[in-house]
Design a protein around this motif. Sequence first.
Motif, mmCIF file in Angstrom:
data_model
loop_
_atom_site.group_PDB
_atom_site.id
_atom_site.type_symbol
_atom_site.label_atom_id
_atom_site.label_comp_id
_atom_site.label_asym_id
_atom_site.label_seq_id
_atom_site.Cartn_x
_atom_site.Cartn_y
_atom_site.Cartn_z
ATOM 1 N N PHE A 188 172.785 139.868 92.019
ATOM 2 C CA PHE A 188 173.767 140.813 91.471
ATOM 3 C C PHE A 188 175.174 140.210 91.533
ATOM 4 C CE2 PHE A 188 175.471 144.804 90.226
ATOM 5 C CZ PHE A 188 176.617 145.022 90.982
ATOM 6 N N ASP A 189 175.542 139.678 92.694
ATOM 7 C CA ASP A 189 176.879 139.085 92.868
ATOM 8 C C ASP A 189 176.900 137.599 92.556
ATOM 9 O OD1 ASP A 189 176.911 141.251 95.591
ATOM 10 O OD2 ASP A 189 178.338 141.395 93.918
ATOM 11 N N ALA A 191 178.089 142.011 100.315
ATOM 12 C CA ALA A 191 179.004 142.473 99.271
ATOM 13 C C ALA A 191 178.493 143.750 98.605
ATOM 14 C CB ALA A 191 179.203 141.381 98.221
ATOM 15 N N CYS A 192 177.206 143.812 98.311
ATOM 16 C CA CYS A 192 176.691 144.956 97.552
ATOM 17 C C CYS A 192 175.529 145.669 98.265
ATOM 18 C CB CYS A 192 176.228 144.483 96.178
ATOM 19 S SG CYS A 192 174.745 143.461 96.249
ATOM 20 N N CYS A 202 172.732 141.848 101.099
ATOM 21 C CA CYS A 202 173.984 141.204 100.703
ATOM 22 C C CYS A 202 175.166 141.957 101.305
ATOM 23 C CB CYS A 202 174.092 141.195 99.180
ATOM 24 S SG CYS A 202 175.681 140.636 98.596
ATOM 25 N N CYS A 216 171.981 136.493 96.265
ATOM 26 C CA CYS A 216 172.187 137.837 95.730
ATOM 27 C C CYS A 216 172.378 137.672 94.223
ATOM 28 C CB CYS A 216 173.415 138.520 96.321
ATOM 29 S SG CYS A 216 173.743 140.081 95.474
HETATM 30 ZN ZN LIG Z 1 175.387 141.285 96.418
#
Ligand SMILES: [Zn+2]
Length: 64
Positions: free
Chosen positions: A31-32, A13-14, A11, A29
Amino acid sequence: MKKAIYDVLVCPACNGKLKMTKDGHHLLCSFDKLLFDINDNIPNMVIEQAKNLGTEEMEQLELR
Ligand SMILES: [Zn+2]
């Protein structure tokens, strides 16, 4: 899309691991809560173009 390829994708982003949807057209993802499109076997990893999912949508997603 070959499994090996998406296994190395993370990802943007993370940097977390991504999961592929059962239809093979998206990477998730969890998580996001971001859903990235895969068009013509090419994943679109642009965060701004990823779909933000709600918790309910996440639960409905069928993952591989
Ligand atoms: Zn993520």
